[in-house]
Design a protein around this motif. Structure first.
Motif, mmCIF file in Angstrom:
data_model
loop_
_atom_site.group_PDB
_atom_site.id
_atom_site.type_symbol
_atom_site.label_atom_id
_atom_site.label_comp_id
_atom_site.label_asym_id
_atom_site.label_seq_id
_atom_site.Cartn_x
_atom_site.Cartn_y
_atom_site.Cartn_z
ATOM 1 N N GLY A 152 -9.310 -14.843 6.395
ATOM 2 C CA GLY A 152 -9.092 -14.758 4.947
ATOM 3 C C GLY A 152 -9.093 -13.286 4.533
ATOM 4 N N LEU A 153 -8.360 -12.986 3.462
ATOM 5 C CA LEU A 153 -8.208 -11.572 3.076
ATOM 6 C C LEU A 153 -9.392 -11.082 2.250
ATOM 7 C CD1 LEU A 153 -4.412 -11.528 2.135
ATOM 8 C CD2 LEU A 153 -5.496 -10.996 4.325
ATOM 9 N N ARG A 154 -9.870 -9.885 2.531
ATOM 10 C CA ARG A 154 -10.980 -9.295 1.764
ATOM 11 C C ARG A 154 -10.438 -8.719 0.448
ATOM 12 N NH1 ARG A 154 -14.282 -5.492 4.175
ATOM 13 N NH2 ARG A 154 -14.108 -6.462 6.222
ATOM 14 N N SER A 155 -11.286 -8.718 -0.571
ATOM 15 C CA SER A 155 -10.795 -8.349 -1.911
ATOM 16 C C SER A 155 -10.405 -6.864 -2.001
ATOM 17 C CB SER A 155 -11.836 -8.693 -2.961
ATOM 18 O OG SER A 155 -13.018 -8.001 -2.666
ATOM 19 N N GLU A 156 -10.965 -6.020 -1.145
ATOM 20 C CA GLU A 156 -10.601 -4.592 -1.209
ATOM 21 C C GLU A 156 -9.099 -4.375 -1.039
ATOM 22 O OE1 GLU A 156 -13.152 -5.873 0.526
ATOM 23 O OE2 GLU A 156 -14.586 -4.344 1.147
ATOM 24 N N LEU A 157 -8.431 -5.307 -0.345
ATOM 25 C CA LEU A 157 -6.990 -5.122 -0.092
ATOM 26 C C LEU A 157 -6.168 -5.261 -1.377
ATOM 27 C CD1 LEU A 157 -6.681 -7.198 3.213
ATOM 28 C CD2 LEU A 157 -6.948 -4.736 2.989
ATOM 29 N N LYS A 158 -6.807 -5.838 -2.430
ATOM 30 C CA LYS A 158 -6.096 -5.985 -3.700
ATOM 31 C C LYS A 158 -5.879 -4.642 -4.379
ATOM 32 C CE LYS A 158 -7.820 -10.562 -4.650
ATOM 33 N NZ LYS A 158 -8.530 -11.482 -5.487
ATOM 34 N N THR A 159 -6.654 -3.661 -3.983
ATOM 35 C CA THR A 159 -6.611 -2.388 -4.715
ATOM 36 C C THR A 159 -5.909 -1.283 -3.919
ATOM 37 O OG1 THR A 159 -8.771 -1.821 -3.810
ATOM 38 C CG2 THR A 159 -8.762 -2.906 -5.943
ATOM 39 N N LEU A 160 -5.200 -1.635 -2.868
ATOM 40 C CA LEU A 160 -4.539 -0.597 -2.061
ATOM 41 C C LEU A 160 -3.334 0.016 -2.777
ATOM 42 C CD1 LEU A 160 -4.530 -2.181 1.523
ATOM 43 C CD2 LEU A 160 -6.127 -0.519 0.550
ATOM 44 N N ALA A 161 -2.588 -0.813 -3.522
ATOM 45 C CA ALA A 161 -1.379 -0.314 -4.195
ATOM 46 C C ALA A 161 -1.780 0.660 -5.297
ATOM 47 C CB ALA A 161 -0.596 -1.475 -4.772
ATOM 48 N N GLU A 162 -1.035 1.759 -5.405
ATOM 49 C CA GLU A 162 -1.258 2.719 -6.499
ATOM 50 C C GLU A 162 -0.191 2.478 -7.564
ATOM 51 O OE1 GLU A 162 -1.264 6.495 -4.508
ATOM 52 O OE2 GLU A 162 -3.247 6.117 -3.630
ATOM 53 N N ALA A 163 -0.322 3.172 -8.704
ATOM 54 C CA ALA A 163 0.596 2.926 -9.828
ATOM 55 C C ALA A 163 2.063 2.958 -9.392
ATOM 56 C CB ALA A 163 0.330 3.953 -10.921
ATOM 57 N N LEU B 65 8.225 2.549 3.994
ATOM 58 C CA LEU B 65 8.849 3.630 4.771
ATOM 59 C C LEU B 65 9.549 3.098 6.023
ATOM 60 C CD1 LEU B 65 6.004 6.310 4.813
ATOM 61 C CD2 LEU B 65 8.200 6.491 3.648
ATOM 62 N N PRO B 66 10.565 3.858 6.495
ATOM 63 C CA PRO B 66 11.144 3.491 7.786
ATOM 64 C C PRO B 66 10.059 3.526 8.866
ATOM 65 C CG PRO B 66 12.435 5.230 6.729
ATOM 66 C CD PRO B 66 11.221 5.036 5.886
ATOM 67 N N ASN B 67 10.143 2.622 9.807
ATOM 68 C CA ASN B 67 9.182 2.484 10.925
ATOM 69 C C ASN B 67 7.838 1.872 10.525
ATOM 70 O OD1 ASN B 67 11.179 3.539 12.396
ATOM 71 N ND2 ASN B 67 10.094 5.352 13.123
ATOM 72 N N VAL B 68 7.723 1.437 9.266
ATOM 73 C CA VAL B 68 6.588 0.582 8.899
ATOM 74 C C VAL B 68 7.157 -0.841 8.837
ATOM 75 C CG1 VAL B 68 4.841 0.030 7.170
ATOM 76 C CG2 VAL B 68 5.506 2.411 7.564
ATOM 77 N N THR C 241 -4.779 2.299 4.661
ATOM 78 C CA THR C 241 -4.729 2.517 3.206
ATOM 79 C C THR C 241 -3.435 3.210 2.785
ATOM 80 O OG1 THR C 241 -5.971 4.570 3.521
ATOM 81 C CG2 THR C 241 -7.237 2.616 2.879
ATOM 82 N N SER C 242 -2.797 3.939 3.708
ATOM 83 C CA SER C 242 -1.485 4.511 3.375
ATOM 84 C C SER C 242 -0.740 4.884 4.641
ATOM 85 C CB SER C 242 -1.618 5.740 2.472
ATOM 86 O OG SER C 242 -2.194 6.805 3.188
ATOM 87 N N ALA C 243 0.586 4.949 4.494
ATOM 88 C CA ALA C 243 1.444 5.444 5.579
ATOM 89 C C ALA C 243 2.103 6.704 5.036
ATOM 90 C CB ALA C 243 2.481 4.385 5.933
ATOM 91 N N ASP C 244 2.151 7.736 5.852
ATOM 92 C CA ASP C 244 2.589 9.036 5.332
ATOM 93 C C ASP C 244 3.754 9.595 6.142
ATOM 94 O OD1 ASP C 244 0.373 9.189 3.396
ATOM 95 O OD2 ASP C 244 -0.813 9.120 5.241
ATOM 96 N N VAL C 245 4.556 10.426 5.443
ATOM 97 C CA VAL C 245 5.735 11.007 6.098
ATOM 98 C C VAL C 245 5.499 12.488 6.375
ATOM 99 C CG1 VAL C 245 7.463 9.459 5.147
ATOM 100 C CG2 VAL C 245 6.735 11.440 3.821
ATOM 101 N N PHE D 28 0.891 -1.168 0.000
ATOM 102 C CA PHE D 28 0.000 0.000 0.000
ATOM 103 C C PHE D 28 0.925 1.214 0.000
ATOM 104 C CE2 PHE D 28 0.577 -1.563 4.347
ATOM 105 C CZ PHE D 28 1.072 -0.440 4.994
ATOM 106 N N PRO D 29 0.442 2.392 -0.385
ATOM 107 C CA PRO D 29 1.345 3.545 -0.440
ATOM 108 C C PRO D 29 2.012 3.769 0.926
ATOM 109 C CG PRO D 29 -0.720 4.053 -1.530
ATOM 110 C CD PRO D 29 -0.920 2.721 -0.866
ATOM 111 N N GLY D 30 3.329 3.776 0.939
ATOM 112 C CA GLY D 30 4.074 4.036 2.172
ATOM 113 C C GLY D 30 4.504 2.790 2.937
#
Ligand SMILES: Cc1cc2nc3c(=O)[nH]c(=O)nc-3n(C[C@H](O)[C@H](O)[C@H](O)COP(=O)(O)OP(=O)(O)OC[C@H]3O[C@@H](n4cnc5c(N)ncnc54)[C@H](O)[C@@H]3O)c2cc1C
Length: 415
Positions: free
Chosen positions: A337-348, A119-122, A214-218, A114-116
């Protein structure tokens, strides 16, 4: 190259490997190799060498009487014919010749991009726990624990006890699935008591189902984690934190079994009731045969150790207990089991293969893991696809490619 010869070789010094060693050493010469400095595997791998669990202490004491040859800091990376494995040690390569082999190589955490997430500390939940066990000071640090599975609770409990401020446990599975799982726990009273004690210790820490990062931010001034975005019930909110501990249940370490040619079914090493694989002299126990917790690893280890050392009747006496804990494993895997929404977390631009910096947009051009490997080097780095493989399998449905030696990176001089 150093060489040793043994009746029964056990790869893995966790719950499964240790219990196999104790049983087998009554009848045979046993050698146990593990890539860590201490015995105990993921769960008991000593806190700085001092094992606290009484169960682990008991096992290790039984082994300490000198019947089992222990080789730590030895990573098995390949084979040399049907009855020899090769391990890299601090003194160079070691050839391990065996009559019977028991594979007890455990599991690792599953990571999803997923975005981030790089990152360090993730970190993975178990990863952060291991760093704290190794001396990282977490006292007063704000931590979000996220992903899925019972490991989230164990990690939150551990970090909490070490002084961390656990802000949230974000569990992706649904409340309905979790309720069903909890209702089934009456069949496992010990688990029920364990879960209740865990929840009591974690009282006051929000545990949210249907919830994921959904994302980790700096922060703008540095590349250090500042906050995470958390999604639940259609709403995304920001949680400021110092660490994100995020893992999506476990993936079995089946690479050694695959390399030797053992049959793999649905991602796990296929075994019969004696924990015997499809290979004549090879047994397998613990998480490579199914993710079902420490009791399952202990019992499977016992059965493999007994069967491998020619004690089938004693092995049989543990079948019923093994079947019971396996049912717990099945319920566990259904519940988390993993939900399908997690398949779409990664961005381009999200990196999927972090060893080779391969981004999501590059991968979407390919149809399978082999193409992605050949064209974009996805899975070609030092982890050899251990991290990105399970992620691309989940996101794109790509089956893992074939396993080739060395299964772990090896120094050139040792190759
Ligand atoms: C990161 C992590 C943290 C966990 N934390 C907890 C927890 O806090 N509480 C809990 O109840 N459960 C925890 N679990 C689950 C726990 O691991 C299992 O319940 C149980 O310990 C599995 O035992 P095992 O013997 O099957 O595998 P493991 O305990 O994983 O033992 C396998 C051993 O084999 C070694 N190994 C693997 N491949 C090789 C090789 N090629 N050469 C040499 N050695 C090798 C591994 O390093 C490891 O030491 C955790 C799992 C993971 C992945």
């Amino acid at each position: 190259m150093n060489r040793i010869s043994t009746d029964i070789l056990i790869v893995g010094g966790g719950a499964a490997g240790l219990s196999a060693a104790v049983e087998a050493s009554a009848k045979a010469k046993v050698t146990n190799v593990d890539d860590n400095p201490n015995l105990g595997g993921q769960i008991w791998r000593a806190e700085l060498g001092k094992v606290k669990s009484s169960e682990a202490k008991h096992l290790i004491e039984q082994i300490d009487v000198g019947k089992v040859q222990i080789i730590n800091n030895a990573q098995v990376f390949g084979s040399n014919g049907v009855d020899k494995l090769l391990a890299e040690t601090t003194d160079g390569n070691l050839e391990l010749r065996f009559e019977k082999l028991i594979i007890a190589t455990g599991a690792r955490e599953r990571f999803l991009p997923f975005p981030g997430w790089t990152l360090p500390n993730v970190l993975g939940g178990g990863g952060l726990q291991a760093l704290v066990k190794g001396g990282l000071n977490i006292d007063g640090k704000r931590v979000v624990v996220a992903g899925t599975g019972p490991l989230l609770l164990a990690v939150a409990d551990y970090l909490n006890a070490k002084g961390a401020e656990v802000l949230l446990i974000a569990e992706q599975t649904s409340a309905a699935k979790l309720r069903r799982f909890a209702r089934g726990l009456w069949r496992q009273p010990a688990k029920m008591i364990e879960a209740a004690a865990l929840r009591a210790r974690l009282v006051g820490i929000p545990y949210k189902t249907d919830c994921w990062v959904t994302s980790a931010d700096v922060s703008s001034s540095s590349r250090v984690l500042r906050s995470v975005s958390v999604f639940r019930n259609g709403i995304t909110r920001t949680v400021e934190c110092d660490y994100l501990a995020c893992g999506f249940h476990l993936v079995p370490n089946i690479e050694l079994a695959s390399l030797l040619g053992a049959r793999i079914e649905n991602g796990f090493v296929a075994v019969d009731e004696f924990q015997h694989t499809s290979l004549e002299n090879v047994y397998c126990a613990g998480e490579p045969t199914g993710i079902a917790g420490v009791e399952s690893s202990l019992i499977e280890g016992k059965i493999a150790g007994l069967a491998g050392s020619g004690q089938p009747d004693s092995a049989r006496s543990h079948f019923a207990a093994r079947d019971k804990v396996r049912r717990f494993g099945e319920a566990l895997n259904k519940a988390f089991g993993l939900r399908s929404e997690l398949k779409t977390l990664a961005e381009a631009d999200t990196i999927v293969c972090r060893c080779e910096d391969v981004k999501y947009k590059q991968l979407s051009e390919y149809g399978n893991s082999r193409e992605a490997k050949l064209q974009a080097r996805c899975g070609m780095g030092s982890c050899q696809g251990r991290v990105c493989g399970p992620a691309t399998e989940f996101i794109f449905g790509w089956k893992p490619g074939s396993v080739r030696p060395p299964i772990f990176p090896v120094k050139l001089k040792n190759l």
